[in-house]
Design a protein around this motif. Structure first.
Motif, PDB file in Angstrom:
ATOM      1  N   THR A  24     -13.902 -33.248  29.873  1.00 26.71           N
ATOM      2  CA  THR A  24     -13.139 -34.304  30.518  1.00 26.71           C
ATOM      3  C   THR A  24     -13.663 -34.474  31.935  1.00 26.71           C
ATOM      4  N   ALA A  25     -14.092 -35.674  32.257  1.00 29.24           N
ATOM      5  CA  ALA A  25     -14.706 -35.947  33.553  1.00 29.24           C
ATOM      6  C   ALA A  25     -14.570 -37.431  33.847  1.00 29.24           C
ATOM      7  N   THR A  26     -14.992 -37.828  35.039  1.00 27.67           N
ATOM      8  CA  THR A  26     -15.016 -39.249  35.346  1.00 27.67           C
ATOM      9  C   THR A  26     -16.123 -39.922  34.538  1.00 27.67           C
ATOM     10  N   ARG A  27     -16.035 -41.220  34.419  1.00 24.33           N
ATOM     11  CA  ARG A  27     -17.065 -41.958  33.686  1.00 24.33           C
ATOM     12  C   ARG A  27     -18.426 -41.769  34.341  1.00 24.33           C
ATOM     13  N   GLU A  28     -18.451 -41.743  35.697  1.00 25.00           N
ATOM     14  CA  GLU A  28     -19.721 -41.602  36.396  1.00 25.00           C
ATOM     15  C   GLU A  28     -20.359 -40.239  36.120  1.00 25.00           C
ATOM     16  N   ASP A  29     -19.559 -39.166  36.176  1.00 23.46           N
ATOM     17  CA  ASP A  29     -20.101 -37.833  35.909  1.00 23.46           C
ATOM     18  C   ASP A  29     -20.573 -37.721  34.466  1.00 23.46           C
ATOM     19  N   ALA A  30     -19.819 -38.293  33.537  1.00 26.29           N
ATOM     20  CA  ALA A  30     -20.197 -38.202  32.132  1.00 26.29           C
ATOM     21  C   ALA A  30     -21.468 -39.014  31.848  1.00 26.29           C
ATOM     22  N   GLU A  31     -21.564 -40.215  32.455  1.00 27.25           N
ATOM     23  CA  GLU A  31     -22.738 -41.048  32.217  1.00 27.25           C
ATOM     24  C   GLU A  31     -23.999 -40.428  32.797  1.00 27.25           C
ATOM     25  N   VAL A  86     -14.493 -24.697  23.862  1.00 26.40           N
ATOM     26  CA  VAL A  86     -14.474 -24.505  25.309  1.00 26.40           C
ATOM     27  C   VAL A  86     -14.265 -25.857  25.971  1.00 26.40           C
ATOM     28  N   CYS A  87     -13.288 -25.914  26.857  1.00 31.80           N
ATOM     29  CA  CYS A  87     -13.036 -27.125  27.636  1.00 31.80           C
ATOM     30  C   CYS A  87     -13.821 -27.054  28.944  1.00 31.80           C
ATOM     31  N   ALA A 121      -3.018 -31.166  28.287  1.00 33.59           N
ATOM     32  CA  ALA A 121      -2.971 -31.549  26.884  1.00 33.59           C
ATOM     33  C   ALA A 121      -4.121 -30.958  26.085  1.00 33.59           C
ATOM     34  N   LEU A 122      -5.170 -30.499  26.759  1.00 34.81           N
ATOM     35  CA  LEU A 122      -6.347 -29.973  26.074  1.00 34.81           C
ATOM     36  C   LEU A 122      -6.341 -28.453  25.957  1.00 34.81           C
ATOM     37  N   LEU A 123      -5.912 -27.763  27.014  1.00 34.13           N
ATOM     38  CA  LEU A 123      -6.133 -26.321  27.086  1.00 34.13           C
ATOM     39  C   LEU A 123      -5.398 -25.496  26.031  1.00 34.13           C
ATOM     40  N   PRO A 124      -4.197 -25.855  25.588  1.00 27.46           N
ATOM     41  CA  PRO A 124      -3.543 -25.003  24.587  1.00 27.46           C
ATOM     42  C   PRO A 124      -4.351 -24.816  23.307  1.00 27.46           C
ATOM     43  N   ASP A 125      -5.285 -25.706  23.041  1.00 33.98           N
ATOM     44  CA  ASP A 125      -6.086 -25.595  21.829  1.00 33.98           C
ATOM     45  C   ASP A 125      -7.528 -25.198  22.134  1.00 33.98           C
ATOM     46  N   CYS A 126      -7.760 -24.575  23.298  1.00 32.99           N
ATOM     47  CA  CYS A 126      -9.104 -24.154  23.703  1.00 32.99           C
ATOM     48  C   CYS A 126      -9.136 -22.640  23.906  1.00 32.99           C
ATOM     49  N   ASP A 127     -10.291 -22.058  23.670  1.00 28.61           N
ATOM     50  CA  ASP A 127     -10.464 -20.615  23.809  1.00 28.61           C
ATOM     51  C   ASP A 127     -10.890 -20.215  25.214  1.00 28.61           C
ATOM     52  N   ALA A 182      -7.358 -24.484  37.876  1.00 32.95           N
ATOM     53  CA  ALA A 182      -7.078 -23.055  37.743  1.00 32.95           C
ATOM     54  C   ALA A 182      -5.612 -22.797  37.419  1.00 32.95           C
ATOM     55  N   MET A 183      -4.704 -23.526  38.073  1.00 35.61           N
ATOM     56  CA  MET A 183      -3.284 -23.294  37.846  1.00 35.61           C
ATOM     57  C   MET A 183      -2.844 -23.811  36.482  1.00 35.61           C
ATOM     58  N   THR A 184      -3.439 -24.932  36.041  1.00 36.97           N
ATOM     59  CA  THR A 184      -3.119 -25.425  34.702  1.00 36.97           C
ATOM     60  C   THR A 184      -3.583 -24.434  33.651  1.00 36.97           C
ATOM     61  N   ALA A 185      -4.784 -23.874  33.824  1.00 38.48           N
ATOM     62  CA  ALA A 185      -5.271 -22.847  32.902  1.00 38.48           C
ATOM     63  C   ALA A 185      -4.387 -21.605  32.944  1.00 38.48           C
ATOM     64  N   MET A 186      -3.851 -21.295  34.113  1.00 36.81           N
ATOM     65  CA  MET A 186      -2.981 -20.129  34.239  1.00 36.81           C
ATOM     66  C   MET A 186      -1.726 -20.291  33.390  1.00 36.81           C
ATOM     67  N   VAL A 187      -1.076 -21.461  33.463  1.00 32.12           N
ATOM     68  CA  VAL A 187       0.187 -21.619  32.735  1.00 32.12           C
ATOM     69  C   VAL A 187      -0.028 -21.889  31.251  1.00 32.12           C
ATOM     70  N   THR A 188      -1.259 -22.211  30.840  1.00 32.42           N
ATOM     71  CA  THR A 188      -1.535 -22.335  29.405  1.00 32.42           C
ATOM     72  C   THR A 188      -2.131 -21.057  28.833  1.00 32.42           C
ATOM     73  N   GLY A 189      -2.394 -20.068  29.692  1.00 32.53           N
ATOM     74  CA  GLY A 189      -2.924 -18.794  29.214  1.00 32.53           C
ATOM     75  C   GLY A 189      -4.359 -18.870  28.735  1.00 32.53           C
ATOM     76  N   THR A 190      -5.155 -19.735  29.346  1.00 35.74           N
ATOM     77  CA  THR A 190      -6.529 -19.951  28.916  1.00 35.74           C
ATOM     78  C   THR A 190      -7.499 -19.184  29.806  1.00 35.74           C
ATOM     79  N   PRO A 191      -8.336 -18.295  29.260  1.00 33.22           N
ATOM     80  CA  PRO A 191      -9.355 -17.630  30.080  1.00 33.22           C
ATOM     81  C   PRO A 191     -10.264 -18.659  30.741  1.00 33.22           C
ATOM     82  N   GLN A 192     -10.636 -18.400  31.989  1.00 33.05           N
ATOM     83  CA  GLN A 192     -11.343 -19.426  32.750  1.00 33.05           C
ATOM     84  C   GLN A 192     -12.577 -18.890  33.462  1.00 33.05           C
TER      85      GLN A 192
END
Length: 406
Positions: free
Chosen positions: A275-282, A239-240, A301-307, A318-328
């Motif tokens: 995938t997030a900003t450094r501040e959010d991840a920290e 899951v991304c 680059a991540l979503l084609p290999d995510c469920d 949302a639109m990137t997930a739409m064109v990669t066919g990834t449930p969101q």
């Protein structure tokens, strides 16, 4: 053909226009991008030529003002008070924002800057003489410049939220400087928009009254380095999670949902790519071994290999997930994102969870449904096929050339 872009102060509002700019330049057309000075680096970094002359309200201030209006109208669904529109500070009550004082001070300054920016856009269009103007929904300077210059204007939607949405979802800004009446076009309203670039298939279409020009959404997630192929653990879903770079600055600390998301995914035993900003991840602190952190990695680059993918309801995600066919799964904290998420969910390609009811348990249940019910994969794949059937930005050029010629 000379084409003038006009963009707002938030890169995700115009990221869908970037591939069209590439297509226009590759075809030999001349392009300029009117923007605020704050967007010079982002526009130039995308390979487009900026003209940093616009002014007005920064998008963060505009959005926070909208949330305060919603709260005063009883349309704010969240149990916390919106942030102070100008300072972004937390407020315990709406009375901490003095609307009258704002209109006399910051509001008057923003209105003057907006008027000056619209006038500058008109002046530039008169001198440069474009054949066509394309603008994002928040950048009405391009629309006014086209009207004054007598050339077609095309609004470029960033996702499934349209030009004729009811309150409080309306994405078009107010004409703070009364620029449209000053230039002889009467009060600004959505019916002035005659042509709309629409990247949304019918299943997620938004309300639009102008002529729709269908176009394929081509992901542009800003600068970043794709990670290459990430090794997977056999038998474990991936899951991304992608989170807004500045959501908390608009809707407050309550919208920092990453700890609950990570806890929910960890309890499910899935592999998480964040995938997030450094501040959010920290701010997360130490994370379980099942979580892989990638700073600002391009989502496409991540979503084609995510469920599945979890995001905050932003159009780019949302639109990137739409064109990669990834449930969101969209966990939303504002009215526009909520409407977008509702349309994605109604297509069957995902689920929507309003932020104030997003807990470890509700997130876990929503993700489990996405991973276990094959209907989500089926409908996400169908939405992807419909999205890819639309004309690419290159294929769209003859229609734009014809519009400019007419």
């Amino acid at each position: 053909m000379r084409v003038l872009f006009s963009v707002s102060s938030w890169p995700t509002h115009y990221s869908s226009m970037v591939p069209l700019g590439w297509a226009l330049q590759a075809a030999g057309h001349e392009l300029r991008v009117l923007c605020m000075p704050s967007q010079t680096a982002a526009v130039a970094g995308a390979g487009l030529p900026p003209v940093p002359v616009l002014g007005g309200v920064e998008v963060a201030v505009h959005n926070r003002l909208s949330y305060v209006r919603e709260a005063r109208a009883g349309q704010w669904p969240y149990p916390w008070t919106p942030l102070h529109p100008v300072t972004g500070a937390a407020m315990s009550t709406l009375d901490e924002f003095d609307l009258g004082d704002y209109l006399r001070t910051d509001g008057a300054r923003f209105a003057a800057a907006s008027a000056a920016g619209h006038d500058t856009a008109v002046e530039f269009a008169r001198e440069w003489r474009p054949d066509l103007v394309v603008h994002d929904p928040v950048s009405t300077e391009g629309l006014l410049a086209a009207l004054v210059a007598g050339v077609p204007a095309v609004l470029a939607l960033w996702g499934p939220v349209g030009t004729h949405e009811p309150a409080p979802v309306r994405i078009l800004p107010d004409d703070l400087g009364d620029s449209f009446p000053r230039h002889g076009f009467g009060p600004f309203g959505p019916d002035l928009i005659r042509h709309v670039l629409d990247p949304c298939p019918a299943a997620v279409a938004a309300p639009v009254r102008g002529q729709r020009l269908p176009v394929r959404y081509v992901p542009y997630n800003g600068p970043g380095v794709p990670p290459g192929r990430l090794p997977r653990t056999p038998g474990r879903p991936r899951v991304c999670v992608t989170w807004s770079t500045a959501l908390s600055t608009m809707t407050g600390p309550h919208s920092y949902a990453l700890p609950a998301i990570v806890a929910a995914l960890t309890s499910l035993g899935v592999e998480t790519v964040l995938t997030a900003t450094r501040e959010d991840a920290e701010a997360l602190g130490p994370v379980p071994a099942t979580v892989r952190l990638l700073e600002r990695c391009p989502l496409y680059a991540l979503l084609p290999d995510c469920d599945a993918v979890i995001h905050h309801g932003g159009a780019g995600s949302a639109m990137t997930a739409m064109v990669t066919g990834t449930p969101q799964l969209a966990i939303t904290f504002a009215s526009e994102q909520s409407r977008l998420a509702e349309r994605i969910a109604s297509s069957g390609a995902g689920r929507h969870l309003p932020g104030h009811i997003a807990t470890v348990e509700t997130i876990q249940a929503a993700v489990a449904a996405l991973l276990q019910d094959v209907a989500y994969q089926r409908d996400a794949a169908a939405l992807r096929r419909a999205a890819l059937d639309r004309p690419s930005p290159v294929d769209l050029l003859p229609a734009l050339e014809k519009l400019a010629a007419e």
